[in-house]
Design a protein around this motif. Structure first.
Motif, PDB file in Angstrom:
ATOM      1  N   GLY A   7      44.685  37.778  42.310  1.00  0.00           N
ATOM      2  CA  GLY A   7      45.721  39.104  41.838  1.00  0.00           C
ATOM      3  C   GLY A   7      45.984  38.329  40.199  1.00  0.00           C
ATOM      4  N   VAL A   8      45.291  37.545  39.506  1.00  0.00           N
ATOM      5  CA  VAL A   8      45.508  36.714  38.100  1.00  0.00           C
ATOM      6  C   VAL A   8      43.464  37.665  38.037  1.00  0.00           C
ATOM      7  CG1 VAL A   8      44.553  35.422  36.665  1.00  0.00           C
ATOM      8  CG2 VAL A   8      46.297  34.339  38.426  1.00  0.00           C
ATOM      9  N   VAL A   9      42.603  37.527  38.539  1.00  0.00           N
ATOM     10  CA  VAL A   9      41.647  38.548  38.186  1.00  0.00           C
ATOM     11  C   VAL A   9      41.894  39.368  38.240  1.00  0.00           C
ATOM     12  CG1 VAL A   9      39.096  38.004  39.148  1.00  0.00           C
ATOM     13  CG2 VAL A   9      40.334  36.186  39.338  1.00  0.00           C
ATOM     14  N   THR A  10      42.477  39.923  39.248  1.00  0.00           N
ATOM     15  CA  THR A  10      42.196  41.863  39.362  1.00  0.00           C
ATOM     16  C   THR A  10      42.808  42.909  38.373  1.00  0.00           C
ATOM     17  OG1 THR A  10      43.092  42.002  41.408  1.00  0.00           O
ATOM     18  CG2 THR A  10      40.957  41.630  41.548  1.00  0.00           C
ATOM     19  N   GLY A  11      44.324  42.023  38.775  1.00  0.00           N
ATOM     20  CA  GLY A  11      45.633  42.532  37.551  1.00  0.00           C
ATOM     21  C   GLY A  11      46.278  42.840  38.821  1.00  0.00           C
ATOM     22  N   THR A  12      46.668  43.058  40.216  1.00  0.00           N
ATOM     23  CA  THR A  12      46.836  43.769  40.660  1.00  0.00           C
ATOM     24  C   THR A  12      46.757  42.563  42.162  1.00  0.00           C
ATOM     25  OG1 THR A  12      47.625  45.445  42.273  1.00  0.00           O
ATOM     26  CG2 THR A  12      45.528  44.947  42.262  1.00  0.00           C
ATOM     27  N   TYR A  13      48.351  42.406  43.469  1.00  0.00           N
ATOM     28  CA  TYR A  13      47.563  42.439  44.598  1.00  0.00           C
ATOM     29  C   TYR A  13      47.275  43.076  45.826  1.00  0.00           C
ATOM     30  CZ  TYR A  13      50.240  37.595  42.625  1.00  0.00           C
ATOM     31  OH  TYR A  13      49.803  36.636  41.477  1.00  0.00           O
ATOM     32  N   SER A  14      47.189  44.728  45.247  1.00  0.00           N
ATOM     33  CA  SER A  14      47.365  45.367  46.002  1.00  0.00           C
ATOM     34  C   SER A  14      45.825  45.705  46.676  1.00  0.00           C
ATOM     35  CB  SER A  14      47.983  46.688  45.828  1.00  0.00           C
ATOM     36  OG  SER A  14      47.398  48.346  46.555  1.00  0.00           O
ATOM     37  N   ILE A  15      45.971  45.189  47.941  1.00  0.00           N
ATOM     38  CA  ILE A  15      43.766  45.927  48.307  1.00  0.00           C
ATOM     39  C   ILE A  15      43.733  47.176  47.655  1.00  0.00           C
ATOM     40  CG2 ILE A  15      42.319  45.341  50.361  1.00  0.00           C
ATOM     41  CD1 ILE A  15      44.172  43.419  51.398  1.00  0.00           C
ATOM     42  N   ALA A  16      44.268  48.268  48.197  1.00  0.00           N
ATOM     43  CA  ALA A  16      43.486  49.621  47.547  1.00  0.00           C
ATOM     44  C   ALA A  16      42.973  49.620  46.107  1.00  0.00           C
ATOM     45  CB  ALA A  16      44.621  49.812  47.956  1.00  0.00           C
ATOM     46  N   GLU A  17      44.011  48.892  45.391  1.00  0.00           N
ATOM     47  CA  GLU A  17      43.757  49.136  43.896  1.00  0.00           C
ATOM     48  C   GLU A  17      43.255  48.544  43.607  1.00  0.00           C
ATOM     49  OE1 GLU A  17      47.131  47.758  41.520  1.00  0.00           O
ATOM     50  OE2 GLU A  17      48.666  49.345  42.275  1.00  0.00           O
ATOM     51  N   MET A  18      42.538  46.959  44.813  1.00  0.00           N
ATOM     52  CA  MET A  18      41.071  46.031  43.572  1.00  0.00           C
ATOM     53  C   MET A  18      40.323  46.701  44.279  1.00  0.00           C
ATOM     54  SD  MET A  18      41.928  42.605  45.666  1.00  0.00           S
ATOM     55  CE  MET A  18      43.796  41.697  45.107  1.00  0.00           C
ATOM     56  N   LEU A  19      40.611  47.957  45.479  1.00  0.00           N
ATOM     57  CA  LEU A  19      38.667  48.371  45.488  1.00  0.00           C
ATOM     58  C   LEU A  19      38.717  49.786  44.703  1.00  0.00           C
ATOM     59  CD1 LEU A  19      39.518  48.715  49.799  1.00  0.00           C
ATOM     60  CD2 LEU A  19      37.360  47.073  47.946  1.00  0.00           C
ATOM     61  N   ASN A  20      39.375  50.008  44.200  1.00  0.00           N
ATOM     62  CA  ASN A  20      39.180  51.005  43.539  1.00  0.00           C
ATOM     63  C   ASN A  20      39.465  50.898  41.768  1.00  0.00           C
ATOM     64  OD1 ASN A  20      40.081  52.947  45.189  1.00  0.00           O
ATOM     65  ND2 ASN A  20      42.061  53.051  45.624  1.00  0.00           N
ATOM     66  N   SER A  21      39.890  49.580  41.321  1.00  0.00           N
ATOM     67  CA  SER A  21      39.838  49.372  39.826  1.00  0.00           C
ATOM     68  C   SER A  21      38.195  48.754  39.569  1.00  0.00           C
ATOM     69  CB  SER A  21      40.492  47.687  40.318  1.00  0.00           C
ATOM     70  OG  SER A  21      39.383  46.386  40.567  1.00  0.00           O
ATOM     71  N   GLY A  22      36.643  48.725  40.224  1.00  0.00           N
ATOM     72  CA  GLY A  22      35.747  48.900  39.855  1.00  0.00           C
ATOM     73  C   GLY A  22      35.352  47.179  39.134  1.00  0.00           C
ATOM     74  N   ILE A  23      36.356  46.290  39.078  1.00  0.00           N
ATOM     75  CA  ILE A  23      36.146  44.979  38.549  1.00  0.00           C
ATOM     76  C   ILE A  23      34.762  44.996  39.852  1.00  0.00           C
ATOM     77  CG2 ILE A  23      37.269  43.207  37.673  1.00  0.00           C
ATOM     78  CD1 ILE A  23      39.700  44.244  37.294  1.00  0.00           C
ATOM     79  N   ASP A  24      34.233  43.874  38.879  1.00  0.00           N
ATOM     80  CA  ASP A  24      33.050  42.588  39.531  1.00  0.00           C
ATOM     81  C   ASP A  24      33.346  41.098  39.803  1.00  0.00           C
ATOM     82  OD1 ASP A  24      30.981  42.207  40.860  1.00  0.00           O
ATOM     83  OD2 ASP A  24      29.468  41.667  39.014  1.00  0.00           O
ATOM     84  N   ILE A  25      34.205  41.508  40.700  1.00  0.00           N
ATOM     85  CA  ILE A  25      35.145  40.147  40.950  1.00  0.00           C
ATOM     86  C   ILE A  25      33.990  39.445  41.179  1.00  0.00           C
ATOM     87  CG2 ILE A  25      35.787  38.770  42.749  1.00  0.00           C
ATOM     88  CD1 ILE A  25      37.323  41.436  43.032  1.00  0.00           C
ATOM     89  N   GLY A  26      32.507  38.981  41.556  1.00  0.00           N
ATOM     90  CA  GLY A  26      31.344  38.034  41.669  1.00  0.00           C
ATOM     91  C   GLY A  26      31.366  37.985  40.497  1.00  0.00           C
TER      92      GLY A  26
END
Length: 768
Positions: A180-199
């Motif tokens: 959640g800290v890395v992506t700015g959200t706890y929503s899985i759907a928002e993580m998928l749509n955010s385009g953030i390269d977590i890797g």
């Protein structure tokens, strides 16, 4: 969806008040709950197969970004249908399996709570709410596994399962917070749509390891697998439900759900392939050395879970397709075999494969179910298991890295699973019926209809794979971030390498079945290597940890208040002193000492004299009186500095304290010297050190720039908002009213406890 999830919890609560109704002939009515839920989720099949994703949002803790968000897509629909569909049959089966059990209503309550928790887990879009339901599955499974709580083995198995899965739950919580800290959200759907390269984030490795610990502990991956065989101490309905369609699949669900978010990286893929490969081969080999039907099914379940992790690790469209199909395959045949085992155990009184033979003559419908489940487990056409095996071989053979090694491992695993499936599903019914089982009779249809229905479903899905292709499999593949439109299921793929591998698997596995007979000698042989198993190693670590804990506890918790206070003060000195040494910047302005009045100097001198007298006097009453002098001197200082309210408070407290001390000390024996010279020196040095630290800390605080924002707020609003002119009182009673009320409650509870202890009069026989 929220109502669907809460229905199971509501029913559990309902049973608390109406449990007696569900212990007798009306127990079967409990199955209406999972049936209603199955019908509810089944109505979404058409919409989901058309590419629709159904979402539902409810506010929960918006200040922390935590909401009760639910998503129904292909993946969550597949698991929801398994949870409720298999759950319905398990509820039916339980009505006959635990017929007239005095705690049947309690069992249904645990089972309903577990079902609801699993539904919440697979439907949650928010990682924090997913964690809550994750932990609820661990807690409810603890009650289910330990249902026979009078049995020590059941209690131990339940505690082991809770300990292992609870550890994973903590890892999941930390991993979710990091994510959640890395992506700015706890929503899985928002993580998928955010385009953030977590890797590419520096926390990626930590997140992945934490998610792996959560998934591996829940889905019994090596080396955390040993809790699952122990959980076989639970009643058969529990084993069926938890280990075919729900509990152990939770970790698989987590990995599949987060694959689009965390996958496509070497750490993710390589780790899953390695762990999955070790788990599937290790557990498949163990099935050869087991004689108990539940033991065989437990290790074959672990092996199947290893295959799923192995496929998820490959990450290709073919591999995820194979995993999606195999989830259905495993749920159908494993639930059948567990339910069948329960019937055999209930009717014959044993699960020992070395003595079970010829039961087809007395349990014919059960024998049919076992045979169909066995061929599905073996991957023999026309079962759905054949299709799952073909897809697994195809994805592994076409994998770009170490394909030859991986295909060898998966073929070996499938051969051994064929063997275990035959031993569990065919061997008890083949051959001549022993005399001891001739009086066995057919049980209630509620016991043999559910496994037969599941077994036949596995054949129907195999013959007509189109039933699940567009309705379940394509949406699942799409939910995993792949192109579901390319998915086409068919039983026959022609003559190719995959088919010859299947033939090889069936032939060698069948030969093994006829060559290797389950014997107590084989089981005793593998038991000699038990000291090398993860379970034995974990137990040794546990013993060492317990011994260390005893030493640590006995050293610090030795029963002496002096020791406790000294330890606290030493830690305080070390931490605070280190911090002040690195950061303290105050300067003492000696010019200000010239402003000290004669009254302040005299009061300070009185305090110093009283302090020294308190320390060195041999009279308790004199020491108490000297401490009272110190308190009253501080009262005068408050008066000098225009704080009469504080002075009055200090005066009241000191007066009351002195009186209490005198009353208590009056009952004690004469003054005794209970410490030697060295101890008093140590205590003196410790006291001086603490005093110095506090002095430096106060000077450091005084040297900081004063920010009057908070003070101004209270000063400006005390009268306007709380209608009080004494700012301190207003803060305590109004602005911090709840905090003050809790403090008063704590003091009241402590006072009641002290009063109870003072009034306690034990008989000599009760004194220890």
């Amino acid at each position: 969806m929220l109502i669907a999830i809460l229905l199971g919890f509501i029913f559990s609560l309902f049973l608390v008040f109406t449990g007696k109704v569900f212990r007798g002939k009306f127990a079967i009515l409990s199955a209406a709950i999972p049936l209603i839920l199955f019908i509810y989720f089944a109505q979404f099949i058409g919409r989901i197969s058309n590419g629709e994703v159904i979402t539902e949002m409810h506010s929960w803790v918006p200040s922390f970004g935590v909401g009760l968000g639910f998503t129904l897509d292909g993946l969550s629909l597949l698991f929801s249908l398994m949870i409720t569909g298999v759950g319905f049959l398990v509820f039916l089966y339980t009505a006959a399996y635990l017929k007239n059990h005095k705690y049947l209503d309690r069992f249904y309550g645990y089972l309903s709570m577990f079902m609801a928790a699993m539904l919440g887990l697979v439907l949650s879009d928010n990682l924090i709410s997913l964690f809550v339901f994750w932990e609820l599955t661990s807690i409810s499974s603890f009650f289910l596994i330990g249902f026979n709580n009078s049995n020590e083995a059941s209690r131990k198995s339940a505690i082991t399962a809770l300990s292992i899965t609870g550890l994973g739950g903590l890892a999941l919580l930390v991993g979710a917070i990091f994510l959640g800290v890395v992506t700015g959200t706890y929503s899985i759907a928002e993580m998928l749509n955010s385009g953030i390269d977590i890797g590419s984030n520096s926390y990626y490795s930590i997140i992945v390891v934490l998610i792996f610990v959560a998934a591996f502990t829940k889905s019994a991956q090596f080396p955390f697998h040993f809790w699952l065989p122990g959980a076989m101490k639970a009643p058969t309905p529990v084993s069926t439900y938890l280990h075919s369609a729900t509990m152990v699949k939770a970790g698989i669900y987590l990995l599949m759900r987060l694959t689009p978010v965390l996958g496509a990286h070497e750490l993710w893929n390589s780790t899953l392939i390695v762990v999955g490969a070790i788990t599937m081969v290790y557990s498949a080999v163990h099935t050869i050395f087991r004689t108990d039907l539940k033991g065989i099914l437990a290790y074959s379940t672990i092996s199947a879970l290893g295959i799923l992790v192995f496929l998820i690790g490959q990450g290709t469209t073919d591999a995820l397709l194979a995993a999606s199909v195999f989830i259905i395959v495993h749920a159908l045949y494993k639930a059948t075999l567990f339910l069948m085992t329960g019937v055999i155990d209930l009717q014959t009184g044993t699960r020992d494969t070395t003595v079970l033979r010829g039961l087809r003559k007395v349990l014919f419908p059960v024998a049919i179910a076992g045979f169909l489940a066995a061929i599905s487990s073996a991957g023999i056409p026309p079962s759905i298991g054949f299709l799952g095996k073909e897809l697994t071989y195809e994805s592994t053979l076409h994998f770009e890295y170490s394909a030859i090694l991986l295909i060898v491992l998966i073929v070996i695993t499938k051969i051994l699973l064929l063997y275990s499936g035959f031993v569990a599903g065919i061997r008890p019914f083949a051959g001549k019926l022993p005399e001891r089982f001739e009086k066995v009779r057919m049980p209630s249809p509620l016991l043999w209809m559910p496994p037969l229905l599941l077994a036949v479903t596995g054949i129907v899905f195999g013959v007509f794979p189109g039933i699940i292709e567009s309705s379940m499999i394509k949406p699942v593949v799409s939910a995993l971030g792949k192109d579901g439109a390319e998915v086409h299921l068919q039983l026959w793929h022609g003559f190719n390498t995959i088919l010859w591998l299947s033939v090889l698997t069936i032939v060698i596995g069948t030969i093994l079945y006829f060559l290797i007979k389950p014997t107590a000698r084989l089981e005793a042989g593998i038991a000699k290597l038990e000291f090398l198993s993860p379970k034995s190693i974990s137990l040794k670590i546990w013993v060492w940890f317990t011994k260390f804990s005893d030493i640590w506890t006995n050293f610090f918790q030795n029963g002496y208040l002096r020791s406790y206070v000294s330890t606290i003060l030493v830690v305080l000195i070390a931490l605070t002193g280190y911090s002040l040494y690195n950061t303290a910047q105050f300067n003492i302005n000696f010019d200000k000492f010239s402003k000290v009045t004669i009254y302040e100097a005299v009061i300070s001198l009185i305090m110093l004299v009283a302090i020294f007298y308190t320390v060195f006097t041999r009279s308790r009453l004199a020491a108490v009186a000297s401490m009272g002098v110190i308190g009253y001197a501080i009262c005068l200082l408050f008066v000098f500095y225009s704080a009469p309210d504080l002075a009055m408070t200090q005066f009241s407290i000191d007066t009351l304290t002195v009186i209490l001390f005198v009353l208590v000390l009056y009952k004690l024996p004469k003054y005794l010297r209970l410490s030697d010279y060295k101890t008093r020196i140590k205590d003196g040095v410790l006291s001086l050190a603490v005093g110095a630290i506090i002095t430096v800390l106060v000077l450091e605080v005084l040297a900081e720039p004063v920010n009057g924002e908070v003070s101004d707020f209270y000063a400006n609003n005390a009268y306007l908002l709380a209608h009080g002119k004494n700012v301190v009182n207003v803060i305590l009673v109004d602005f911090r009213g709840a905090d003050t009320m809790i403090e008063i409650s704590v003091l009241s509870i402590a006072a009641i406890g002290v009063f109870g202890l003072l009034k306690l009069r034990l008989k000599k026989s009760d004194q220890r």
